[in-house]
Motif scaffolding. Structure first.
Motif, mmCIF file in Angstrom:
data_model
loop_
_atom_site.group_PDB
_atom_site.id
_atom_site.type_symbol
_atom_site.label_atom_id
_atom_site.label_comp_id
_atom_site.label_asym_id
_atom_site.label_seq_id
_atom_site.Cartn_x
_atom_site.Cartn_y
_atom_site.Cartn_z
ATOM 1 N N ASP A 154 -53.230 33.727 56.196
ATOM 2 C CA ASP A 154 -52.941 32.578 55.349
ATOM 3 C C ASP A 154 -52.173 33.041 54.119
ATOM 4 O O ASP A 154 -52.349 34.163 53.652
ATOM 5 N N GLY A 155 -51.342 32.183 53.587
ATOM 6 C CA GLY A 155 -50.592 32.535 52.386
ATOM 7 C C GLY A 155 -49.462 33.502 52.631
ATOM 8 O O GLY A 155 -49.100 34.290 51.745
ATOM 9 N N CYS A 156 -48.879 33.462 53.832
ATOM 10 C CA CYS A 156 -47.776 34.376 54.145
ATOM 11 C C CYS A 156 -46.572 34.100 53.243
ATOM 12 O O CYS A 156 -46.330 32.950 52.855
ATOM 13 N N PRO A 157 -45.814 35.122 52.890
ATOM 14 C CA PRO A 157 -44.598 34.920 52.096
ATOM 15 C C PRO A 157 -43.683 33.896 52.765
ATOM 16 O O PRO A 157 -43.520 33.903 53.988
ATOM 17 N N ARG A 158 -43.095 33.050 51.967
ATOM 18 C CA ARG A 158 -42.260 31.989 52.531
ATOM 19 C C ARG A 158 -41.054 31.706 51.648
ATOM 20 O O ARG A 158 -41.055 31.984 50.447
ATOM 21 N N VAL A 159 -40.048 31.160 52.283
ATOM 22 C CA VAL A 159 -38.835 30.726 51.595
ATOM 23 C C VAL A 159 -38.555 29.290 52.007
ATOM 24 O O VAL A 159 -38.522 28.979 53.201
ATOM 25 N N GLU A 160 -38.381 28.422 51.048
ATOM 26 C CA GLU A 160 -38.022 27.028 51.316
ATOM 27 C C GLU A 160 -36.886 26.639 50.371
ATOM 28 O O GLU A 160 -37.099 26.484 49.170
ATOM 29 N N LEU A 161 -35.700 26.496 50.919
ATOM 30 C CA LEU A 161 -34.515 26.182 50.123
ATOM 31 C C LEU A 161 -33.888 24.891 50.630
ATOM 32 O O LEU A 161 -33.747 24.682 51.836
ATOM 33 N N GLN A 162 -33.511 24.044 49.716
ATOM 34 C CA GLN A 162 -32.851 22.782 50.054
ATOM 35 C C GLN A 162 -31.688 22.590 49.090
ATOM 36 O O GLN A 162 -31.875 22.622 47.874
ATOM 37 N N TRP A 163 -30.509 22.399 49.636
ATOM 38 C CA TRP A 163 -29.351 22.192 48.768
ATOM 39 C C TRP A 163 -28.380 21.223 49.431
ATOM 40 O O TRP A 163 -28.524 20.883 50.617
ATOM 41 N N ILE A 164 -27.424 20.762 48.668
ATOM 42 C CA ILE A 164 -26.448 19.809 49.175
ATOM 43 C C ILE A 164 -25.035 20.352 48.993
ATOM 44 O O ILE A 164 -24.748 21.121 48.071
ATOM 45 N N THR A 165 -24.174 19.954 49.895
ATOM 46 C CA THR A 165 -22.734 20.132 49.744
ATOM 47 C C THR A 165 -22.099 18.772 50.057
ATOM 48 O O THR A 165 -22.808 17.803 50.334
ATOM 49 N N PHE A 166 -20.780 18.717 50.014
ATOM 50 C CA PHE A 166 -20.105 17.435 50.199
ATOM 51 C C PHE A 166 -18.947 17.588 51.185
ATOM 52 O O PHE A 166 -18.274 18.617 51.213
ATOM 53 N N GLU A 167 -18.735 16.548 51.968
ATOM 54 C CA GLU A 167 -17.645 16.568 52.941
ATOM 55 C C GLU A 167 -16.293 16.664 52.226
ATOM 56 O O GLU A 167 -16.076 16.028 51.194
ATOM 57 N N ASN A 168 -15.408 17.477 52.794
ATOM 58 C CA ASN A 168 -14.031 17.604 52.314
ATOM 59 C C ASN A 168 -13.926 18.046 50.861
ATOM 60 O O ASN A 168 -13.021 17.639 50.128
ATOM 61 N N GLN A 169 -14.881 18.882 50.429
ATOM 62 C CA GLN A 169 -14.860 19.403 49.054
ATOM 63 C C GLN A 169 -15.103 20.917 49.078
ATOM 64 O O GLN A 169 -16.115 21.410 48.576
ATOM 65 N N PRO A 170 -14.184 21.689 49.646
ATOM 66 C CA PRO A 170 -14.417 23.133 49.799
ATOM 67 C C PRO A 170 -14.609 23.881 48.487
ATOM 68 O O PRO A 170 -15.472 24.748 48.380
ATOM 69 N N ALA A 171 -13.818 23.567 47.467
ATOM 70 C CA ALA A 171 -13.953 24.267 46.189
ATOM 71 C C ALA A 171 -15.287 23.939 45.532
ATOM 72 O O ALA A 171 -15.978 24.824 45.003
ATOM 73 N N LEU A 172 -15.665 22.684 45.552
ATOM 74 C CA LEU A 172 -16.948 22.259 45.001
ATOM 75 C C LEU A 172 -18.105 22.919 45.743
ATOM 76 O O LEU A 172 -19.042 23.443 45.124
ATOM 77 N N ASN A 173 -18.040 22.924 47.058
ATOM 78 C CA ASN A 173 -19.117 23.503 47.852
ATOM 79 C C ASN A 173 -19.273 25.005 47.601
ATOM 80 O O ASN A 173 -20.397 25.519 47.520
ATOM 81 N N LYS A 174 -18.163 25.695 47.465
ATOM 82 C CA LYS A 174 -18.227 27.128 47.169
ATOM 83 C C LYS A 174 -18.869 27.373 45.813
ATOM 84 O O LYS A 174 -19.691 28.288 45.650
ATOM 85 N N ALA A 175 -18.519 26.557 44.831
ATOM 86 C CA ALA A 175 -19.092 26.713 43.495
ATOM 87 C C ALA A 175 -20.591 26.419 43.499
ATOM 88 O O ALA A 175 -21.373 27.099 42.820
ATOM 89 N N ILE A 176 -21.015 25.424 44.264
ATOM 90 C CA ILE A 176 -22.436 25.084 44.356
ATOM 91 C C ILE A 176 -23.226 26.240 44.948
ATOM 92 O O ILE A 176 -24.246 26.669 44.386
#
Length: 202
Positions: free
Chosen positions: A64-86
């Motif tokens: 119980d209590g095993c190390p874990r990673v939970e990541l949630q993020w967003i990017t946007f369609e047709n926005q390559p520069a924005l997505n790279k910066a995010i």
């Protein structure tokens, strides 16, 4: 803490004028012939979000209590520069307290490195190591997009390490903005006066 407060205050000031609605493409910059330019319409029009989820645990851990990673993020369609910066800014938040395991600097690589460090620590499963992060859209004011980025890392001890950052992006110019870019010229003294006042009552 000081810089976190500054960005919180800046976001609060901007939120007062936000309508949280995507800009009508008709507001895009027009060329000499009175027609909307394609790049302006594409960059300042409707933004279509793409949600990313990454959940991992230490496969060698059976407790119980095993190390874990939970990541949630967003990017946007047709926005390559924005997505790279995010993704670059999010990766920078995750790497602030990196361990000894090698990684390639990507979000996925950093998640794997965190779990690799945990597997090398005999107490990691008992301490409940975790690395979490999320990104959500805070507001949009015309061509200015603001995202809130939260991360939390716990590797034992009395408490973990929370981190909050605000990400500001100029959709028309396709570039990241700093705090100084968000203030009207000559208003920095007024801003810092307000910041000090708010901090005294925080």
């Amino acid at each position: 803490m000081r810089m976190t407060f500054v960005f919180l205050l800046a976001a609060a000031l901007l939120a007062g004028c936000d309508n949280n609605q995507d800009t009508d493409p008709s507001a895009a910059k027009q060329d000499a012939a009175g027609q909307q330019t394609g790049s302006a319409q594409e960059n300042t029009g409707e933004l279509v979000r793409i949600l990313h989820n990454l959940e991992k645990t230490d496969e060698q851990c059976q407790k119980d209590g095993c190390p874990r990673v939970e990541l949630q993020w967003i990017t946007f369609e047709n926005q390559p520069a924005l997505n790279k910066a995010i993704t670059t800014q999010l990766a920078g938040m995750l790497v602030q307290n990196e361990g000894s395991s090698p990684h390639d600097g990507t979000i996925e690589g950093l998640a794997d490195a965190f779990l690799a460090d945990a597997s090398d620590m005999a107490m990691a499963s008992e301490q409940g190591w975790e690395l979490t992060a999320s990104i959500r859209r805070q507001n949009r004011r015309g061509g200015l997009l603001t995202l809130r980025m939260d991360s939390y890392e716990y590797t034992g001890g009395a408490h973990g390490l929370p981190n909050v950052q605000y990400f500001h992006w100029d959709l028309a110019r396709q570039q990241k903005l700093a705090l100084a870019d968000l203030l009207e010229p000559g208003q920095q003294a007024t801003f810092w006066k307000l910041a000090r006042s708010r901090h005294e009552h925080w």
